[in-house]
Design a protein around this motif. Structure first.
Motif, mmCIF file in Angstrom:
data_model
loop_
_atom_site.group_PDB
_atom_site.id
_atom_site.type_symbol
_atom_site.label_atom_id
_atom_site.label_comp_id
_atom_site.label_asym_id
_atom_site.label_seq_id
_atom_site.Cartn_x
_atom_site.Cartn_y
_atom_site.Cartn_z
ATOM 1 N N GLY A 1 0.840 -1.187 0.000
ATOM 2 C CA GLY A 1 0.000 0.000 0.000
ATOM 3 C C GLY A 1 0.877 1.239 0.000
ATOM 4 N N SER A 2 0.250 2.394 -0.112
ATOM 5 C CA SER A 2 0.993 3.646 -0.222
ATOM 6 C C SER A 2 1.839 3.908 1.026
ATOM 7 N N PRO A 3 2.809 4.784 0.907
ATOM 8 C CA PRO A 3 3.608 5.146 2.075
ATOM 9 C C PRO A 3 2.743 5.767 3.180
ATOM 10 N N GLY A 4 3.099 5.447 4.402
ATOM 11 C CA GLY A 4 2.475 6.131 5.536
ATOM 12 C C GLY A 4 1.081 5.681 5.907
ATOM 13 N N VAL A 5 0.704 4.484 5.478
ATOM 14 C CA VAL A 5 -0.647 4.021 5.831
ATOM 15 C C VAL A 5 -0.628 3.001 6.962
ATOM 16 N N GLY A 6 0.566 2.694 7.480
ATOM 17 C CA GLY A 6 0.620 1.865 8.683
ATOM 18 C C GLY A 6 1.103 0.438 8.494
ATOM 19 N N LYS A 7 1.734 0.134 7.378
ATOM 20 C CA LYS A 7 2.155 -1.259 7.139
ATOM 21 C C LYS A 7 3.238 -1.689 8.133
ATOM 22 N N THR A 8 4.279 -0.853 8.229
ATOM 23 C CA THR A 8 5.371 -1.205 9.132
ATOM 24 C C THR A 8 4.890 -1.194 10.576
ATOM 25 N N LEU B 1 10.692 -7.383 6.300
ATOM 26 C CA LEU B 1 11.533 -6.983 5.164
ATOM 27 C C LEU B 1 10.913 -5.786 4.476
ATOM 28 N N ASP B 2 11.525 -4.664 4.697
ATOM 29 C CA ASP B 2 11.016 -3.426 4.101
ATOM 30 C C ASP B 2 11.475 -3.320 2.644
ATOM 31 N N GLU B 3 10.783 -2.510 1.898
ATOM 32 C CA GLU B 3 11.184 -2.228 0.510
ATOM 33 C C GLU B 3 11.294 -3.467 -0.363
ATOM 34 N N ALA C 1 14.813 7.885 2.318
ATOM 35 C CA ALA C 1 14.339 7.887 0.932
ATOM 36 C C ALA C 1 12.954 8.527 0.845
ATOM 37 N N GLU C 2 12.119 8.117 1.752
ATOM 38 C CA GLU C 2 10.730 8.588 1.739
ATOM 39 C C GLU C 2 10.668 10.105 1.969
ATOM 40 N N GLU C 3 11.433 10.558 2.939
ATOM 41 C CA GLU C 3 11.436 12.000 3.221
ATOM 42 C C GLU C 3 12.031 12.777 2.058
ATOM 43 N N ALA D 1 5.792 -3.417 0.982
ATOM 44 C CA ALA D 1 6.029 -2.803 -0.332
ATOM 45 C C ALA D 1 5.000 -1.726 -0.595
ATOM 46 N N ASN D 2 5.394 -0.753 -1.381
ATOM 47 C CA ASN D 2 4.432 0.239 -1.847
ATOM 48 C C ASN D 2 3.715 -0.270 -3.084
ATOM 49 N N GLU D 3 4.480 -0.834 -3.996
ATOM 50 C CA GLU D 3 3.903 -1.283 -5.261
ATOM 51 C C GLU D 3 3.952 -2.795 -5.355
ATOM 52 N N ALA E 1 0.357 13.234 7.497
ATOM 53 C CA ALA E 1 -0.556 14.089 8.259
ATOM 54 C C ALA E 1 0.020 14.402 9.636
ATOM 55 N N ILE E 2 0.573 13.378 10.279
ATOM 56 C CA ILE E 2 1.141 13.615 11.615
ATOM 57 C C ILE E 2 2.363 14.528 11.503
ATOM 58 N N ASN E 3 3.172 14.299 10.484
ATOM 59 C CA ASN E 3 4.330 15.183 10.264
ATOM 60 C C ASN E 3 3.901 16.623 10.064
ATOM 61 N N ASP F 1 -2.308 9.621 3.591
ATOM 62 C CA ASP F 1 -0.999 9.323 4.175
ATOM 63 C C ASP F 1 -0.988 9.793 5.632
ATOM 64 N N LEU F 2 -1.177 8.857 6.530
ATOM 65 C CA LEU F 2 -1.284 9.222 7.942
ATOM 66 C C LEU F 2 0.049 9.727 8.498
ATOM 67 N N ARG F 3 1.117 9.121 8.038
ATOM 68 C CA ARG F 3 2.422 9.611 8.491
ATOM 69 C C ARG F 3 2.621 11.069 8.071
HETATM 70 N N1 LIG Z 1 -3.009 3.157 10.125
HETATM 71 C C1 LIG Z 1 -2.326 3.879 11.028
HETATM 72 N N2 LIG Z 1 -2.761 4.004 12.279
HETATM 73 C C2 LIG Z 1 -2.072 4.734 13.166
HETATM 74 N N3 LIG Z 1 -0.930 5.385 12.886
HETATM 75 C C3 LIG Z 1 -0.451 5.307 11.668
HETATM 76 C C4 LIG Z 1 -1.120 4.539 10.669
HETATM 77 N N4 LIG Z 1 -0.454 4.655 9.536
HETATM 78 C C5 LIG Z 1 0.595 5.434 9.787
HETATM 79 N N5 LIG Z 1 0.605 5.843 11.058
HETATM 80 C C6 LIG Z 1 1.579 6.764 11.627
HETATM 81 O O1 LIG Z 1 2.541 7.007 10.629
HETATM 82 C C7 LIG Z 1 3.801 6.503 11.011
HETATM 83 C C8 LIG Z 1 4.386 5.752 9.830
HETATM 84 O O2 LIG Z 1 3.625 4.644 9.510
HETATM 85 P P1 LIG Z 1 4.262 3.324 8.934
HETATM 86 O O3 LIG Z 1 5.746 3.402 8.954
HETATM 87 O O4 LIG Z 1 3.638 2.175 9.587
HETATM 88 O O5 LIG Z 1 3.732 3.446 7.473
HETATM 89 P P2 LIG Z 1 4.045 2.485 6.279
HETATM 90 O O6 LIG Z 1 2.751 2.201 5.619
HETATM 91 O O7 LIG Z 1 4.855 1.338 6.704
HETATM 92 O O8 LIG Z 1 4.869 3.439 5.354
HETATM 93 P P3 LIG Z 1 6.128 3.103 4.430
HETATM 94 O O9 LIG Z 1 5.599 2.356 3.278
HETATM 95 O O10 LIG Z 1 6.610 4.448 4.058
HETATM 96 O O11 LIG Z 1 7.107 2.358 5.277
HETATM 97 C C9 LIG Z 1 3.549 5.637 12.206
HETATM 98 O O12 LIG Z 1 4.630 5.704 13.074
HETATM 99 C C10 LIG Z 1 2.311 6.232 12.811
HETATM 100 O O13 LIG Z 1 2.678 7.314 13.617
#
Ligand SMILES: Nc1ncnc2c1ncn2[C@@H]1O[C@H](COP(=O)(O)OP(=O)(O)OP(=O)(O)O)[C@@H](O)[C@H]1O
Length: 507
Positions: free
Chosen positions: A44-51, A114-116, A251-253, A147-149, A208-210, A204-206
């Motif tokens: 899924g897209s960056p910053g949606v919470g996968k990691t 395993l990222d990326e 990379a993401e930043e 993965a993103n893609e 948004a928080i940033n 992109d929740l990440r």
């Molecule tokens: N679904 C979510 N619920 C709560 N917090 C989230 C969520 N997604 C992202 N965040 C916030 O954003 C930060 C980054 O999210 P995370 O690293 O899990 O995203 P990701 O999808 O793995 O992105 P990437 O593909 O860039 O690694 C988290 O530390 C958290 O603060």
């Protein structure tokens, strides 16, 4: 100020917002892992919470985690060691690997993250994807690939894994997270301000928080105006951007920064290319060049196809790729240099390529990829004046065009005189054409071939007539329509022997 995205990273799966279905499927994958022993891909897209989800799940399950970068060459070795250790542990009757954990298999598990995983190829480690596929199949530990893609992951690897898609987090789900953060940080807020941040970060929740953290810097409350100002402040200068990519940011930043810089991906890539060696060591530079080469390929495709959506991939490679090629972060101050931009070279190239395509009836892409390099090589290295004149006449090139193809200075007398001769030749041809030269243009064929020892091409006389329009068929680069053949036989045959290729051979 500590990074809020880290501070508020979900510690349990139930805190991962906005992706309930994915979350449930992921928890189910973990609970039943002993039965299926498959790896899983979270995409899924960056910053949606996968990691975050991967770490949260491990914590929920009481598993240790090991986080690795899938695109890193060393990763395969590390997993191999894991796999080996897991296998040994199994033969020892499932006792704990982590030292002293009791309570059977699951407590001793290590979740390998395993990222990326979509970035394994195109990387320096060509065998990486298959090595990881093999290990994914054989590993004795649960593995999560991130993965993103999804479709950038090699097919073999995709087929060997389960997959779970994380969707973009809707603004509706983002706002409550921002509200929670504000409350915990003791920040007063206007709801509209949070809404705005949620919307402009599109899923992109990440991000948004940033953004929230940036907007709150030095304040105890935020209003809509503060968010709007933060928007404006987002523009980034080129030097901070180079620091970001070459020294500081992930990379993401770096990718996000690239979007905040007011430069085209072409220029950004040149800036990075020209300054990278002042900062990177040899190993980093080697990896970075792979990404820069990829960026150039995408930029070339944009130019050839005018499809600007490829720009994104160029930026991905130039900014995120080059940042990813770096080991850790760097400090210090660097005197960055302004790259050599060739003024108008791109537009000249476009114009020349357009003319070649039009005169030859080939696509712009073919003109760029095949004809132009050929013309440049011949005119630049062999310097046959007559061929250059013929080329300039055939494609109606001006000084800039001739200088561009031949690689000479635009204002040199040579280039000027070539363009002048070419103009004369075109005019003569046009006059001939008007007089019905098609039937009796022998003189013209002669005319163009008389300087034949300069390696004038031999075959246009035969091919140009069928392939070309008014520009080429009433003369072509070396003159002569189809009917000129007999009259010019002698000269042409003499030319045949020297084995020179003609322009139209490459069209
Ligand atoms: N679904 C979510 N619920 C709560 N917090 C989230 C969520 N997604 C992202 N965040 C916030 O954003 C930060 C980054 O999210 P995370 O690293 O899990 O995203 P990701 O999808 O793995 O992105 P990437 O593909 O860039 O690694 C988290 O530390 C958290 O603060």
């Amino acid at each position: 100020m500590a990074d809020w995205t880290e501070r508020y990273r979900p510690s349990t799966l139930s805190e991962v917002r906005g992706n309930d279905k994915a979350r449930d499927a992921f928890a189910e994958w973990a609970r039943s892992w002993d039965d299926h022993r498959e790896a899983v891909i979270l995409h899924g897209s960056p910053g949606v919470g996968k990691t975050s989800a991967a770490h949260a799940l491990a914590s929920d399950m009481g598993w240790e985690t090991v986080e690795l970068n899938a695109s890193d060459q060393r990763t395969a070795d590390v997993i191999e060691r894991f796999a080996g250790r897991a296998a040994r542990n199994a033969t020892l009757g499932g006792s704990a690997a982590g030292g002293g954990a009791s309570g059977g298999d699951t407590a001793s598990r290590q979740l390998v993250i395993l990222d990326e995983a979509d970035n394994i190829h195109g990387n320096y480690d060509r065998g990486g994807a298959s090595a990881i596929t093999k290990l994914v199949k054989e590993s004795g530990q649960p593995i999560v690939l991130i993965a993103n893609e999804f479709y950038d992951i090699s097919r073999g690897l995709r087929n060997a894994c389960r997959d779970i898609e994380f969707r973009d987090v809707s603004a509706r789900s983002i706002v409550p997270v921002l509200r929670d953060v504000c409350r915990k940080e003791g920040i007063e807020f206007e709801s509209d301000a949070l809404q705005r941040i949620a919307e402009r970060n599109r899923g992109d929740l990440r991000g948004a928080i940033n953004d929230l953290q940036a907007a709150c810097e030095g304040r105890s409350s935020i209003a809509v105006e503060d968010v709007v100002t933060a928007d404006r402040d987002k523009a980034m200068g080129i030097f901070p951007f180079l620091d970001a990519v070459l020294k500081e940011e992930s990379a993401e930043e770096s990718l996000r920064s690239a979007y905040a810089v007011d430069e085209t991906p072409d220029d950004l890539t040149k800036w990075i290319e020209d300054n990278m060696l002042d900062v990177y060591d040899a190993g980093e530079a080697t990896r970075a060049y792979d990404f820069l080469a990829n960026a150039d390929v995408w930029l070339g495709r944009v130019r050839a196809s005018q499809n600007y959506s490829y720009w994104r991939y160029a930026t991905d490679n130039a900014a995120a790729g080059v940042a990813a090629a770096r080991d850790g972060t760097k400090g210090g101050w660097t005197r960055y240099g302004r790259p050599q931009f060739w003024p108008s070279s791109d537009s000249t190239a476009d114009e020349v390529v357009g003319k070649i395509a039009e005169a030859s009836g080939c696509s712009v892409a073919t003109a760029r990829r095949e004809v132009l390099p050929f013309l440049s090589a011949v005119t630049h290295h062999c310097k046959p004046r007559d061929l250059t004149v013929a080329m300039a006449a055939a494609y109606d090139l001006d000084e800039a065009g001739v200088a561009f193809v031949t690689g000479s200075g635009e204002s040199t007398n040579k280039v000027e005189s070539i363009v002048e001769d070419a103009r004369e030749r075109r005019e003569e041809r046009m006059a001939d054409h008007a007089e019905g030269a098609f039937a009796g243009g022998a003189a013209r064929a002669d005319d163009s071939l008389d300087a034949g020892d300069d390696a004038a091409p031999d075959r246009e006389g035969r091919e140009a007539g069928s392939a070309a329009d008014g520009t080429a068929d009433d003369g072509g680069p070396n003159g002569g329509g189809p009917n000129d053949r007999s009259a010019a036989d002698e000269d042409v045959d003499a030319e045949d022997d020297d084995g020179q290729s003609g322009l139209s051979d490459f069209v």
